[in-house]
Scaffold this active site. Structure first.
Site, PDB file in Angstrom:
ATOM      1  N   GLY A  79      41.397  35.227  31.585  1.00  0.00           N
ATOM      2  CA  GLY A  79      40.016  35.642  31.384  1.00  0.00           C
ATOM      3  C   GLY A  79      39.936  37.115  31.060  1.00  0.00           C
ATOM      4  O   GLY A  79      40.863  37.876  31.334  1.00  0.00           O
ATOM      5  N   CYS A  80      38.832  37.515  30.459  1.00  0.00           N
ATOM      6  CA  CYS A  80      38.700  38.904  30.021  1.00  0.00           C
ATOM      7  C   CYS A  80      38.659  39.857  31.204  1.00  0.00           C
ATOM      8  O   CYS A  80      39.382  40.851  31.248  1.00  0.00           O
ATOM      9  CB  CYS A  80      37.478  39.071  29.130  1.00  0.00           C
TER      10      CYS A  80
END
Lengths: 367, 367, 367, 367
Positions: free
Chosen positions: B173-174
């Site tokens: 995930g970012c």
């Protein structure tokens, strides 16, 4: 509310009732000279003052006023001069001339939105004013937040009883206002056990109105950036002082984001004993129950700057993380209103005996 | 570098040298089917893939493709179809059809940028692929970050040796990418003694491309807001897992700010013993010395999203607060590049034997 | 295509075929000195040049380079110097020194992105270069768009045959590029009967990189403003000259809007005889059929700056209003690419014999 | 002032003096039901109404109110319900229920900010109201701008004498307001000889509050785009009608730009005989001399949306181009104030006998 913090900074109980000293219409109109009127905080004060029945801005002090294109500095008819069919414009004079007007009694109140360092320097020429004579002063800069020169730290939610009789007010910094309101109930209750870490984002008006590359549109747009992170930011001692007796070490990480107004602040601190989220929220709700400008959000709601845009409100949300071991206080304010000009007016309302909400928007202008 | 973390998650030393498995031009071209091509991460992958000499996007999988106005979803000539004098456009098909193309061998690699939950559901129809047959898969969603289905967590800076031989990659995930890179060196070194508090701001593409009131222009512009603060954000276990053995509890406070791209993340954790800022920076510089996509900034510099806009770089700055008692790691990434499509390509480079930087911009496009 | 315009400005047929002079890989690398490298157009050229196989930027000329914080001026690792593991940075020198490097043969090509007036002044010290000796020059300023000093007006879509053999190119202005491309087919065909009114909006990078109050974030954000409307804007004669024989009077109303990049331009002119929308579109489609960087949109589509962001494309839409009496040409370009640095590279490709699209993005980066 | 336009649309002289029918405090309070209260114009009216001493919003009509998250639709404490210590919130009911409240006399005035088409449909159920009985109505949609149903076109600067006695008002469109004010003096004077071309840019609130991909933040940010350019925009007949006798054909090119509020409009028309800029400005200054909400800027000044942000003012600048052959009128308004809710209040002031400026901001809130 126990007033455990009151010895460290101004004196007296914090959550003083709002009622006694306030009437709806005190006699007389305060005649205001506004220093630093061409900056964002100064202009915001000018704008708000027009809605207030008891404040009259009489003249504006702007450094090198004669050299500037005032239409560029006062857009939107803000001085009155350029409005269509408007009243004759306000006089724009040099800061020193404005002080002379105060000495002559033409104005009785100075609101200074000058950059840090300048107000103190100007007042050095008026030492006699320090003995309580001379004009009422509200200084929005950081010059007098350490209490120098008899200035009282003007955060009404904590120090209302000191603000009311004061003649000189140091208006809190924008970040400090949000951080103190986010932490004060827990700090006062003695619930915080260790160092505080504050992370905050601010709109670009918070950086002032001087033209710099860093705050140019194309540089600041589509950009979120830290600045002076981890350094000795002036707001740190201010927060530590206001939270006084709690004796907390504060670290601060400010960030600039591409919007005009607004501060969103995350304050993190270890809780002395594991406390439930409900318990912490109850503490905050009780502490701020009678505060017109603080709203403690219910569970599942979080602050946003849109909700306080143009308002003098501070929205708060308190979270508990790490199984009750950590308090996370989230706060949103409009840096130009509760963080600057609005709070200055709130302080003037306290000093002059107006209802504290007079002239001040509680509702936001979200767009 | 001791690899104390490596037992908890995929195995093997973390800071594996870049050299051995990489050559400048491996044979063959990977034929890619891109699922979820109409979202921001999907489009970013499409855009980056055109610069890569060894990746050919063969078809695009878009749910209900036939019903949509593809010109609105693929602006700027992104599919090639609408470009002036452009090549014939890419085929846009239903996700299930794309899987069939993989089964038929028309494509050998699936990059999935579908929303959370959808990829897992699609793959449930292809159980035989789990045994290492079937197409190479890089899943950008959160579906397989727990290692389910034989997926390897694809953060090359920590797990390069597991990524290289992998057939299926769960792309991080970012937020997790930024948080893990900001904390890993200290966590690996065993310097962190307690719970981690992460505060982060993200541009609006991070919220996906579905039209919602909350992400409408007039609502999101001039607005900074918390969302799901203090809640069980999906990124939390992902961070805890990747920092594995350090056994840290992580709390997370995400915020949305008015810009398209970028994440700025502040990770705060107690340091086991007071460490100097210089000592911490030395640790980080050493850990990331050979990483092409991590830049540890020198003292007095701080990350900004502008510096990594369009780049696969993560900029880091480490601070020490409270007399060495607290580590503050600051990170900036482009959420669509290092936080999504760029990292997916970096993982493909690892898997396919390309130089890890192939096709990936290191420099930013600041404006 | 009738070339009715060709006598008025450089000479030769306009829609010259793309084929003859171009090969995919000419011999040799152009060694470029980039003047005004710290401005937006200069930086954009630097960024684009890194993707071009035949252009090598050797040194950067920046006025008072020694006094400046180059990290602030070159963010994102743009010079290469600050990139992680990057190549040694480019040399940053004074403009006069850069000219000396050209005289010494260290560089053979000057690309000047200096502000208006400065390039002309610098070249005054090199009168011998005017006779075709000395470096190749592409000047992005307005200094030589009147043809002074032997400069050829470098709008390849109209003057490709003049550009190819040229040694010195005056790169068109951003507004002029959009206006000329929006009007040229109708003007060349003799269809326009009277004065042209141009209204255009530009992103803030169009105003240059000097820090001014007017382009500060908080002033330019949430603000659309006219500037110098109705005045003698430098772009007017440039447009009139390029549309040459049509002998049209042009008026121009530029506006600044809160975005970084992009021009959206509306050109309105009376049509000599009522023409149908279909007829006009047919004219435009024919005129630009072989142009790689002009896209004539179909009916029901209109340009947007997002569709050309980061691209060297000009998107056009032609409308007919008032029962065929009025032509309305709508154009979108990226002011830093087709309006500046990209067009400079397009001109260099023409001059050096590269395919005209080499190194130039056709597709947009919409976000 | 010749009133050559007055026959075509409502009747009577246009520049009626402001004095006769207006007193500072008419008796009674208008009890308002606000339809479409959850849209941007509705919310703006709600916000403005709180500042007005004679308007009380009693209830809000919102379609499917029960299904919606009202906190999301009414941020910033706008209904009063969620404000800290606020008054009990306003009742939110279905539009049909609101009409019933009007029939029952609970409210005496309906302000409708419903989308186009909905108000007309609702009123079809109340045919008896058309005969002048029933509540006062101000409809902000385009439903009744053709005069249907006995609605008077409510642009006070042109039709004040018709507005004052009216019972039902069709509030002008935002673009039309700006275009008409920019052209009316020249049209009334018979100075315009031919077709009018209008190019305008608008902030995103102008597109309404429904969540669409096109108005999502990441799509609309950093993007300027045409929409329905050259088509049959609903504003065109409205402008042609209001400029009536001048019998002008109007073409219109609207554009969306990334800001929340504001319209900047360029109206171009051939002047019958060459007129000097001074002459034209004199005409405009005379025409609008007694208008409190129109400001004709002096030479060298141009409108900007910032100067009218939050204000009910229209700023105008008139230019003459092509040697006196072309008039260019430039106008700026706030689309939500003078373009919608503010003008609705201005109309109510006319109808109810209040000073026309009551409750309406003349000054802007530039940031």
């Amino acid at each position: 509310m126990k007033s455990s913090l009151t010895q460290s900074h101004p004196k007296g109980p914090m959550a003083a009732s709002l009622a006694p000293a306030q009437v709806e219409k005190p006699e007389g109109i305060a005649k205001i000279g506004l220093l630093g009127a061409s900056g964002y905080s100064g202009l915001e004060f000018l704008r708000l003052a027009k809605r207030h029945p008891g404040l009259q801005v009489v003249c504006l002090g702007v450094r090198e006023a004669a050299r500037r294109d005032l239409a560029e500095f006062f857009p939107g008819g803000l001085t009155g001069a350029s409005g269509p069919g408007g009243a004759p414009g306000l006089q724009v004079i040099e800061p020193e001339e404005l002080l002379a007007e105060a000495a002559n009694g033409v104005i009785d109140t100075i609101v200074s939105a000058l950059p840090h360092g300048v107000c103190k320097q100007l007042l050095a020429a008026m030492p006699e004013w320090e003995r309580g004579i001379g004009p009422r002063i509200v200084d929005l800069s950081g010059d007098h937040r350490d209490g120098a020169g008899g200035f009282v730290y003007g955060l009404p939610e904590l120090f209302r009883n000191e603000v009311r009789p004061a003649h000189r007010i140091a208006n809190p910094g924008c970040y400090a206002t949000a951080a103190i309101l986010a932490l004060a109930p827990a700090a006062e209750a003695g619930w915080l056990s260790g160092p505080v870490t504050v992370s905050a984002i601010s709109g670009v008006t918070g950086a002032g109105r001087a033209a710099t590359l860093h705050t140019s549109f194309a540089e600041a747009n589509e950009n979120a950036s830290y600045y002076r992170a981890g350094g000795d930011h002036a707001h740190i001692p201010e927060i530590e002082r206001a939270l006084g007796q709690a004796n907390l070490s504060v670290a601060f990480t400010p960030q600039l984001v591409p919007m005009n107004r607004g501060i969103l602040l995350t304050a993190v601190a270890p809780l002395r004993q594991g406390k439930s989220a409900a318990k912490v929220r109850e503490l905050y709700e009780g502490r701020y129950a009678s505060e017109p400008f603080v709203r403690v959000l219910t569970s599942g709601q979080w602050p946003s700057t849109r909700e306080v845009r143009g308002s003098n409100r501070c929205d708060l949300s308190v979270q508990v993380q790490h199984q009750g071991g950590t308090l996370v206080g989230l706060a949103a304010i409009d840096n130009l209103v509760k963080g600057a000009a609005g709070q200055a007016m709130q302080n003037l309302n306290c000093m002059l005996g107006w209802l504290e909400t007079t002239g001040l928007p509680v509702e936001a202008t979200p767009w």
